[in-house]
Enzyme design. Sequence first.
Site, PDB file in Angstrom:
ATOM      1  CG  HIS A   1      -2.049   0.919   1.176  1.00 23.86           C
ATOM      2  ND1 HIS A   1      -3.288   0.611   1.678  1.00 23.86           N
ATOM      3  CD2 HIS A   1      -2.166   2.175   0.679  1.00 23.86           C
ATOM      4  CE1 HIS A   1      -4.108   1.639   1.506  1.00 23.86           C
ATOM      5  NE2 HIS A   1      -3.430   2.607   0.903  1.00 23.86           N
TER       6      HIS A   1
ATOM      7  CG  HIS B   1      -1.065   6.526  -1.795  1.00 22.75           C
ATOM      8  ND1 HIS B   1      -2.182   6.374  -2.585  1.00 22.75           N
ATOM      9  CD2 HIS B   1      -1.391   6.019  -0.575  1.00 22.75           C
ATOM     10  CE1 HIS B   1      -3.157   5.819  -1.877  1.00 22.75           C
ATOM     11  NE2 HIS B   1      -2.696   5.590  -0.651  1.00 22.75           N
ATOM     12  CG  LEU B   2       5.072   4.947  -5.686  1.00 18.84           C
ATOM     13  CD1 LEU B   2       5.671   3.988  -6.697  1.00 18.84           C
ATOM     14  CD2 LEU B   2       6.117   5.366  -4.655  1.00 18.84           C
TER      15      LEU B   2
ATOM     16  CG  HIS C   1     -10.722   3.460   1.574  1.00 19.27           C
ATOM     17  ND1 HIS C   1      -9.602   4.206   1.850  1.00 19.27           N
ATOM     18  CD2 HIS C   1     -11.752   4.098   2.189  1.00 19.27           C
ATOM     19  CE1 HIS C   1      -9.945   5.256   2.583  1.00 19.27           C
ATOM     20  NE2 HIS C   1     -11.247   5.209   2.807  1.00 19.27           N
TER      21      HIS C   1
ATOM     22  CG  HIS D   1      -6.324   1.929   5.307  1.00 15.50           C
ATOM     23  ND1 HIS D   1      -7.688   1.739   5.266  1.00 15.50           N
ATOM     24  CD2 HIS D   1      -6.021   2.658   4.210  1.00 15.50           C
ATOM     25  CE1 HIS D   1      -8.176   2.346   4.202  1.00 15.50           C
ATOM     26  NE2 HIS D   1      -7.182   2.908   3.539  1.00 15.50           N
TER      27      HIS D   1
ATOM     28  CG  ASN E   1      -9.972   8.251   5.005  1.00 15.77           C
ATOM     29  OD1 ASN E   1     -10.442   7.404   5.747  1.00 15.77           O
ATOM     30  ND2 ASN E   1     -10.608   8.666   3.913  1.00 15.77           N
TER      31      ASN E   1
ATOM     32  CG  ASP F   1      -2.459   4.651   3.552  1.00 13.51           C
ATOM     33  OD1 ASP F   1      -2.343   4.974   2.353  1.00 13.51           O
ATOM     34  OD2 ASP F   1      -3.445   4.981   4.244  1.00 13.51           O
TER      35      ASP F   1
ATOM     36  CG  HIS G   1      -0.791  14.848   0.990  1.00 13.02           C
ATOM     37  ND1 HIS G   1      -1.555  14.616  -0.135  1.00 13.02           N
ATOM     38  CD2 HIS G   1      -1.292  14.023   1.949  1.00 13.02           C
ATOM     39  CE1 HIS G   1      -2.474  13.697   0.138  1.00 13.02           C
ATOM     40  NE2 HIS G   1      -2.330  13.318   1.398  1.00 13.02           N
TER      41      HIS G   1
END
Length: 445
Positions: free
Chosen positions: A69, A71-72, A190, A243, A289, A316, A320
């Site tokens: 999990h 995020h790239l 999710h 998650h 989240n 996760d 940002h």
Amino acid sequence: MGRSAGTSWVLRRVRPLGGDPVDVVLADGVVAAWRPAGSTHAGAGGLPAGTTVLDTDGLILLPGLVDLHTHLREPGREDAETVASGTRAAALGGYTTVFAMANTNPVADTAGVVEQVWRLGLDAGHCDVRPVGAVTVGLAGERLAELGAMASSAAGVRVFSDDGHCVSDALLMRRALEYVKAFDGVIAQHAQEPRLTENAQMNEGTVAARLGLPGWPAVAEEAIIARDALLAGHVGSRLHVCHVSTAGSVEIIRWAKAKGWNVTAEVTPHHLLLTDDLVCSFDPVYKVNPPLRTAEDVAALRAGLADGTIDCVATDHAPHALEDKETEWAAARPGMLGLETALSVVIETMVIPGRLDWAGVAERMALAPARIGGLPRTAAEVWSSIAVGAPATVTLLDPAPWRMVEPDALASRSRNTPYAGRSLPGTIRATFLRGRPTVLDGKIV
């Protein structure tokens, strides 16, 4: 960690899975031999010419970590992260495979986009990148994406998720579970009932009431997990729960497994360590989240991970850009960095208290996610003992030193770590991907 120049590698006095010291030889991309500790030197008989010898001084040898999990952000939000920067962070955290989530721009809902992400991973070379395909077109939850085309693409997608959005339509979720059975895929959900979490800002409970923030109730997660476990059991397909964050969710997953249904689950490092009390600072770095929950939830998650109800740890990792995070709480984007600190958090919450040994860490941070994600069985099976013939895809850990987390020193393009200024145990000294070092002496090669 002293070394001499070469191409093949000897890890002297290393401790596989925390066991007794041995010398481990890496050659031709595999674990070539084990030898008595300290017996192997440069120029020793049977070693390939130009072998590099690393004197590890008793470092722990683990299989390369696998993150289900990550995020790239590429394509679309390269200001927050790229495949290159994210996989550098992964390698520094001991990871050799990451599964890249689909909520990019454009969304990874076609064979073309997942192949683009996969090729970016090949070009970067810091670790393997396995794209996760979207379940629905544009993550909109209205019609299924090209699951079969993504599965048969060069990227060989086996995990599908609308992460960031719940597949809330029960019929659509059933159809997705049925579809992926044909190629042994898995739907990673999710779990968030949208009607129960409208405008939610943090965990529903006493802290939210005191702060006057709209709450995200535990039942919004638990209801979806229960529904989807029933669906997975009904159609005989694989469900993975992203998650997990509540004590009730742990109990529902335990019940589903007792039924014999093919349900797996992950927990994040931050849900193993942090609680909703931190929101009292109104620092948006703690907005995530699902939200940070209570101390009671944290205790249940640790127990569930220890007893195997929760199968694995997944970061996760959610980078940002500054403007999306350093703003007022309500406007801030949810998410935290995790790749470079995940193993340290697991050491603090699970190893030091005696809940997991190093073999247990290997199972929950490498072997289980490899199985769930559909990585080659032979690799997963031999990694369990780092046996001769296993892929030389390993990481070297010094578990003893505690280090201060400094956001500016992280490899990620973003700085939204919840551990800034906090000391965490353990340091990755080296990471090898099929015999090729990606990290040496704690630095990217």
